[in-house]
Enzyme design. Structure first.
Site, PDB file in Angstrom:
ATOM      1  N   ASN A  10     -20.291   0.592  25.924  1.00  0.00           N
ATOM      2  CA  ASN A  10     -19.523  -0.665  25.938  1.00  0.00           C
ATOM      3  C   ASN A  10     -18.811  -0.925  27.261  1.00  0.00           C
ATOM      4  O   ASN A  10     -18.277  -2.014  27.470  1.00  0.00           O
ATOM      5  CB  ASN A  10     -18.544  -0.700  24.766  1.00  0.00           C
TER       6      ASN A  10
ATOM      7  N   ARG B 265     -26.572  -8.738  20.724  1.00  0.00           N
ATOM      8  CA  ARG B 265     -25.667  -9.879  20.865  1.00  0.00           C
ATOM      9  C   ARG B 265     -24.773  -9.738  22.096  1.00  0.00           C
ATOM     10  O   ARG B 265     -24.227 -10.711  22.586  1.00  0.00           O
ATOM     11  CB  ARG B 265     -24.858 -10.082  19.610  1.00  0.00           C
TER      12      ARG B 265
ATOM     13  N   CYS C 154     -24.450 -10.213  13.012  1.00  0.00           N
ATOM     14  CA  CYS C 154     -25.157  -8.935  12.886  1.00  0.00           C
ATOM     15  C   CYS C 154     -24.691  -8.339  11.568  1.00  0.00           C
ATOM     16  O   CYS C 154     -23.931  -8.958  10.831  1.00  0.00           O
ATOM     17  CB  CYS C 154     -24.832  -8.031  14.074  1.00  0.00           C
TER      18      CYS C 154
ATOM     19  N   ARG D 115     -19.626 -12.505  13.820  1.00  0.00           N
ATOM     20  CA  ARG D 115     -19.542 -12.288  15.266  1.00  0.00           C
ATOM     21  C   ARG D 115     -19.588 -13.592  16.079  1.00  0.00           C
ATOM     22  O   ARG D 115     -20.444 -13.814  16.919  1.00  0.00           O
ATOM     23  CB  ARG D 115     -20.648 -11.356  15.754  1.00  0.00           C
ATOM     24  N   PRO D 116     -18.660 -14.519  15.845  1.00  0.00           N
ATOM     25  CA  PRO D 116     -18.681 -15.786  16.596  1.00  0.00           C
ATOM     26  C   PRO D 116     -18.383 -15.571  18.085  1.00  0.00           C
ATOM     27  O   PRO D 116     -17.873 -14.511  18.470  1.00  0.00           O
ATOM     28  CB  PRO D 116     -17.560 -16.590  15.938  1.00  0.00           C
TER      29      PRO D 116
ATOM     30  N   ASP E  75     -16.939 -18.373  19.730  1.00  0.00           N
ATOM     31  CA  ASP E  75     -16.189 -19.609  19.993  1.00  0.00           C
ATOM     32  C   ASP E  75     -15.106 -19.433  21.054  1.00  0.00           C
ATOM     33  O   ASP E  75     -14.869 -20.339  21.870  1.00  0.00           O
ATOM     34  CB  ASP E  75     -15.578 -20.133  18.692  1.00  0.00           C
ATOM     35  N   LEU E  76     -14.467 -18.266  21.078  1.00  0.00           N
ATOM     36  CA  LEU E  76     -13.376 -18.066  22.055  1.00  0.00           C
ATOM     37  C   LEU E  76     -13.923 -17.979  23.480  1.00  0.00           C
ATOM     38  O   LEU E  76     -13.302 -18.457  24.433  1.00  0.00           O
ATOM     39  CB  LEU E  76     -12.581 -16.809  21.693  1.00  0.00           C
TER      40      LEU E  76
ATOM     41  N   LEU F   7     -10.900  -5.723  11.618  1.00  0.00           N
ATOM     42  CA  LEU F   7     -11.567  -6.533  12.642  1.00  0.00           C
ATOM     43  C   LEU F   7     -12.821  -7.233  12.168  1.00  0.00           C
ATOM     44  O   LEU F   7     -13.096  -8.364  12.538  1.00  0.00           O
ATOM     45  CB  LEU F   7     -11.874  -5.667  13.876  1.00  0.00           C
TER      46      LEU F   7
ATOM     47  N   ARG G 231     -29.318   2.640  19.512  1.00  0.00           N
ATOM     48  CA  ARG G 231     -28.729   1.583  20.347  1.00  0.00           C
ATOM     49  C   ARG G 231     -27.542   2.123  21.142  1.00  0.00           C
ATOM     50  O   ARG G 231     -27.224   1.644  22.220  1.00  0.00           O
ATOM     51  CB  ARG G 231     -28.242   0.421  19.481  1.00  0.00           C
TER      52      ARG G 231
END
Ligand code: EPZ
Length: 420
Positions: free
Chosen positions: A23, A92, A116, A121-122, A124-125, A329, A399
């Site tokens: 990450n 994503r 997912c 998991r938008p 928009d922000l 979350l 992954r």
């Protein structure tokens, strides 16, 4: 398709070398789009998501070459600005190319990443912040079409929610923008900190690194000269192997790890009975013979990470007493529960709260991985389950975990990768 066959462990012993953080690697690879030179990246983990993002960049015209201890990414010949669905659908986090491509070229099309397994998991922000910086954004037939013909302008942005990749996207977009961007309610994860540090040493002045308020002084379209850097250690991989030591009640030493990124995880493992010997780049877990129950609520960094929730839930099945784990979350991050129940775990779910009755002997069976961290939770359960556990669909695991079965096998686990 591959699956993992795990037999109940006799004992684990030895050292596990932690790989670079997935990450952290993803935004750092996207960041190469802002560079005028080729960028040398060391300590990238050998996991599918990294390969996917490098393939995406190559499809856009970048040159990615692999050398013994590094990857060299040269985006000077990057010509395409459309990130196609066929790659984005598999990962994503491809959304991370939106900010860099838009701020460098003034236009970008990225397939909407879609949800997912763990949630909707938008993004928009991400989009709202880019619009505030002057972008025009349309959503058309599943694609985000963003344009900013005169470039992006720095401005004051307040995120309604803390978003890790949203923070990374906007920090990168602001890096080449005209003027100053302040980002309030920014994510403080170590992976975001490293991105800011590398940018800051590449000519983008960033203040407030590591805090919730970032101030980014854009270079007004001047591309960056980015020196070679090494990706930080993967704190979630490290936390996963600490749980392996705790659940098997065996001492393990992790090397190439930064305990400073694991405060909340170490403190919860201490609450459950473990103690630790820590040096600058190693952690040795001294697990207790009795695992105590625990109460956990997942939150943004530096609080307890959602990416360790599944692993602790598996550990809690072996505690002497009842544990409570609340997932705050993501709306659907308990899919490992039904698989653990099939192994005999006594877990009840009430909305976002799991209640785990401990001391339930687990028995090995065929189980199915549903997402990245759920996969590792099933492996942990397999280490202590009677008999044999077969974890299927481990493309989820691949992954984000670099050679997990080799690393666990090297310290004594009986774990094999087989073909269906
Ligand atoms: C990052 O995902 C990580 N992925 C995830 O790790 C991690 O679980 C997550 O942060 C939380 O720590 C990478 O870094 C590649 P968010 P991200 O945006 O950035 C909501 C793993 O296992 N939100 O911080 O996609 C969202 O729905 C993966 O390695 C909006 O509402 O997560 C969630 O509830 C899984 N709108 C919350 O914010 C937005 O525009 C946090 O999401 C963006 C997010």
């Amino acid at each position: 398709m591959d699956y993992l066959q795990i037999k109940k462990v006799k004992s684990l012993k030895g050292d596990i070398k932690i790989s670079g953080a997935k990450n952290a690697s993803l935004p750092l690879i996207a960041m190469t789009i802002l560079a005028k030179n080729s960028v040398h990246i060391k300590n990238l983990p050998n996991v599918a998501d990294i390969k996917t993002l490098l393939k995406l960049l190559s499809n856009l015209g970048a040159e990615c070459s692999f050398h013994d201890d590094r990857v060299i990414v040269d985006t000077s010949s990057l010509a395409q600005t459309k990130a196609k669905y066929d790659i984005v659908k598999t990962m994503r986090a491809s959304i991370l190319v939106l900010g860099p491509i838009l701020t460098r070229f003034g236009h970008c099309e990225v397939s909407l990443p879609g949800g997912c397994a763990i949630g909707q998991r938008p993004v928009d922000l991400h989009l709202k912040a880019l619009e505030q910086m002057g972008a025009t954004i349309y959503i058309k037939s599943g694609y985000i079409e963003a344009t900013a013909p005169n470039g992006l302008k720095g401005c004051d942005i307040i995120f309604d929610k803390i978003t890790v990749t949203g923070t990374a996207n906007i920090v990168m977009a602001a890096s080449l923008a005209k003027g100053i961007t302040t980002l309030t309610n920014a994510a403080r994860e170590p992976e975001v900190v490293q991105l800011c540090e590398v940018l800051n040493s590449s000519g983008v002045k960033i203040e407030g690194i590591g805090t919730a308020v970032l101030t980014i002084h854009g270079t007004d379209s001047k591309l960056l000269d980015i020196d070679e850097f090494s990706v930080i250690a993967d704190r979630i991989e490290a936390g996963t192997y600490l749980c392996a030591g705790a659940i098997s009640k065996d001492e393990l030493t992790l090397t190439n790890v930064d305990a400073g990124h694991l405060g909340a995880v170490l403190s919860k493992l201490e609450e459950m009975g473990s103690s630790f010997s820590i040096t600058e780049d190693t952690i040795t877990i001294h697990p207790s013979k009795i695992i105590k129950p625990v109460k956990i609520t997942t939150q943004e960094y530096p609080a307890f990470p959602t990416d360790m929730q599944a692993q602790f839930l598996a550990l809690a099945t072996q505690a002497e007493g009842t544990s409570i784990i609340e997932e705050k979350l993501f709306e659907n991050r308990f899919m490992h529960v039904s698989e653990l129940q099939r192994m005999g775990a006594d877990i009840s779910l009430n909305g976002s709260v799991a209640t785990i009755k401990g001391e339930t002997p687990l028995s090995g069976t065929d189980v199915m991985a549903t997402d990245l961290r759920a996969s590792s939770a099933l492996v942990l359960a397999g280490l202590v389950a009677d008999g044999m556990t077969n974890v299927h669909r481990i493309y989820h695991l691949d992954r984000g975990y670099d050679a997990l079965e080799k690393k666990l096998g090297a310290v004594g686990a009986d774990i094999k990768r087989l073909q269906e």
